[in-house]
Write a protein that holds these residues in place. Sequence first.
Motif, PDB file in Angstrom:
ATOM      1  N   THR A  41      -8.448  -6.583   1.199  1.00  0.00           N
ATOM      2  CA  THR A  41      -7.755  -5.595   0.372  1.00  0.00           C
ATOM      3  C   THR A  41      -8.768  -4.874  -0.509  1.00  0.00           C
ATOM      4  OG1 THR A  41      -5.982  -5.262  -1.260  1.00  0.00           O
ATOM      5  CG2 THR A  41      -7.280  -7.275  -1.443  1.00  0.00           C
ATOM      6  N   HIS A  42      -8.427  -3.652  -0.889  1.00  0.00           N
ATOM      7  CA  HIS A  42      -9.361  -2.851  -1.694  1.00  0.00           C
ATOM      8  C   HIS A  42      -8.561  -1.839  -2.506  1.00  0.00           C
ATOM      9  CE1 HIS A  42     -12.930  -0.586  -2.830  1.00  0.00           C
ATOM     10  NE2 HIS A  42     -12.389   0.515  -2.319  1.00  0.00           N
ATOM     11  N   GLU A  43      -8.950  -1.652  -3.756  1.00  0.00           N
ATOM     12  CA  GLU A  43      -8.308  -0.653  -4.607  1.00  0.00           C
ATOM     13  C   GLU A  43      -9.223   0.562  -4.725  1.00  0.00           C
ATOM     14  OE1 GLU A  43      -5.831  -1.711  -8.206  1.00  0.00           O
ATOM     15  OE2 GLU A  43      -7.507  -0.685  -9.225  1.00  0.00           O
ATOM     16  N   PHE A  44      -8.648   1.746  -4.601  1.00  0.00           N
ATOM     17  CA  PHE A  44      -9.461   2.957  -4.681  1.00  0.00           C
ATOM     18  C   PHE A  44      -8.679   4.078  -5.370  1.00  0.00           C
ATOM     19  CE2 PHE A  44      -7.021   3.325  -0.819  1.00  0.00           C
ATOM     20  CZ  PHE A  44      -6.722   4.668  -0.691  1.00  0.00           C
ATOM     21  N   GLU A  45      -9.408   5.090  -5.819  1.00  0.00           N
ATOM     22  CA  GLU A  45      -8.800   6.234  -6.487  1.00  0.00           C
ATOM     23  C   GLU A  45      -8.815   7.452  -5.561  1.00  0.00           C
ATOM     24  OE1 GLU A  45     -10.090   7.205 -10.399  1.00  0.00           O
ATOM     25  OE2 GLU A  45     -10.373   5.109 -10.992  1.00  0.00           O
ATOM     26  N   PRO A 202      -0.782   0.118  -6.718  1.00  0.00           N
ATOM     27  CA  PRO A 202      -1.266  -1.215  -7.122  1.00  0.00           C
ATOM     28  C   PRO A 202      -0.116  -2.179  -7.411  1.00  0.00           C
ATOM     29  CG  PRO A 202      -2.530   0.490  -8.225  1.00  0.00           C
ATOM     30  CD  PRO A 202      -1.390   1.188  -7.535  1.00  0.00           C
ATOM     31  N   TYR A 203      -0.323  -3.433  -7.048  1.00  0.00           N
ATOM     32  CA  TYR A 203       0.614  -4.535  -7.289  1.00  0.00           C
ATOM     33  C   TYR A 203       1.957  -4.338  -6.576  1.00  0.00           C
ATOM     34  CZ  TYR A 203      -2.786  -5.380 -10.969  1.00  0.00           C
ATOM     35  OH  TYR A 203      -3.951  -5.587 -11.652  1.00  0.00           O
ATOM     36  N   SER A 204       1.957  -3.564  -5.518  1.00  0.00           N
ATOM     37  CA  SER A 204       3.186  -3.370  -4.744  1.00  0.00           C
ATOM     38  C   SER A 204       3.271  -4.431  -3.649  1.00  0.00           C
ATOM     39  CB  SER A 204       3.200  -1.981  -4.111  1.00  0.00           C
ATOM     40  OG  SER A 204       4.284  -1.853  -3.212  1.00  0.00           O
ATOM     41  N   SER A 216       2.305   8.871  -3.658  1.00  0.00           N
ATOM     42  CA  SER A 216       2.810   9.216  -4.992  1.00  0.00           C
ATOM     43  C   SER A 216       1.909   8.735  -6.126  1.00  0.00           C
ATOM     44  CB  SER A 216       4.212   8.634  -5.188  1.00  0.00           C
ATOM     45  OG  SER A 216       4.187   7.217  -5.138  1.00  0.00           O
ATOM     46  N   SER A 217       1.004   7.816  -5.833  1.00  0.00           N
ATOM     47  CA  SER A 217       0.145   7.252  -6.877  1.00  0.00           C
ATOM     48  C   SER A 217      -1.310   7.660  -6.660  1.00  0.00           C
ATOM     49  CB  SER A 217       0.247   5.719  -6.866  1.00  0.00           C
ATOM     50  OG  SER A 217      -0.698   5.145  -7.754  1.00  0.00           O
ATOM     51  N   PRO A 218      -2.008   8.101  -7.722  1.00  0.00           N
ATOM     52  CA  PRO A 218      -3.427   8.462  -7.563  1.00  0.00           C
ATOM     53  C   PRO A 218      -4.323   7.247  -7.339  1.00  0.00           C
ATOM     54  CG  PRO A 218      -2.759   8.657  -9.857  1.00  0.00           C
ATOM     55  CD  PRO A 218      -1.514   8.392  -9.082  1.00  0.00           C
ATOM     56  N   ILE A 219      -3.914   6.090  -7.848  1.00  0.00           N
ATOM     57  CA  ILE A 219      -4.654   4.852  -7.607  1.00  0.00           C
ATOM     58  C   ILE A 219      -3.896   4.061  -6.541  1.00  0.00           C
ATOM     59  CG2 ILE A 219      -5.524   2.714  -8.616  1.00  0.00           C
ATOM     60  CD1 ILE A 219      -5.669   4.125 -11.286  1.00  0.00           C
ATOM     61  N   LYS A 220      -4.602   3.643  -5.530  1.00  0.00           N
ATOM     62  CA  LYS A 220      -3.948   2.995  -4.396  1.00  0.00           C
ATOM     63  C   LYS A 220      -4.600   1.656  -4.070  1.00  0.00           C
ATOM     64  CE  LYS A 220      -3.228   7.562  -2.348  1.00  0.00           C
ATOM     65  NZ  LYS A 220      -1.856   7.778  -2.809  1.00  0.00           N
ATOM     66  N   ASN A 221      -3.840   0.835  -3.359  1.00  0.00           N
ATOM     67  CA  ASN A 221      -4.346  -0.433  -2.844  1.00  0.00           C
ATOM     68  C   ASN A 221      -4.151  -0.416  -1.334  1.00  0.00           C
ATOM     69  OD1 ASN A 221      -3.839  -3.474  -2.025  1.00  0.00           O
ATOM     70  ND2 ASN A 221      -5.085  -3.464  -3.862  1.00  0.00           N
TER      71      ASN A 221
END
Length: 233
Positions: A41-45, A202-204, A216-221
């Motif tokens: 998993t990875h979080e990115f903008e 995030p955290y979904s 819909s979100s600028p920050i994603k996972n």
Amino acid sequence: MKNSTAVILGLFMVLAFGVFGWYFKQSRQQQQTVKVVGYATHEFESNLVKWSVTLSQRVSMSGTEEGYRLMAKKLGSFKEVWESTGISADEFKVFPITVNGEYGNGGQVGYNLTQRIYLLSNDLEKIEQIAVNPAVFVNAGLAFDNSQMEFFSTDLEDIKKDLLGAATQNARERAELIVSTTDLQVDKLLSARSGVFQITEPYSTEVAGYGVHNTSSPIKNIKVTVSAEFSLK
């Protein structure tokens, strides 16, 4: 002559039984493998925003010509206001006007003209500020029937490739953990199959068999699994 033929036949039978025995032994000595599922998993903008708005104008049954003039005026005002913001747009797309009938209790009462516009920009913060509070457009007499922001990343393909590598490495680590209590060792990767990518906020906990791509979100996972099979030695 008969004795020679019997000897030859005997040799062939011995050879045949020997070959059969070798193949039988090989078939019983099946290669030992381990199958695991790796995860990464990875979080990115996001670095690109798409802002879509819809302009509209209601007119009477005989007012379509005037409706087109009013829509042209609204589009011109939108472009002027946009230029005044000083925000650059990588792409500015204007769609043709669509006309739909409006109906009341007694039948058709007029028409509704709509026109969709979208902008692509790398200035996420400014676009978001305007979309959330479009006072600059409201002050110019413009109201939107629909306003939507979608966030994307132009680096998504590279992110996916890196994530697949991380998931495959995780699969090997899990395989090594599974056989750690035995005298076997993980050897070669025999096969690997990627699952679908789940791109969420995030955290979904949202998942789908066909994958998810939340815009819909600028920050994603982003998450992915890899089903892998390794040989053991």
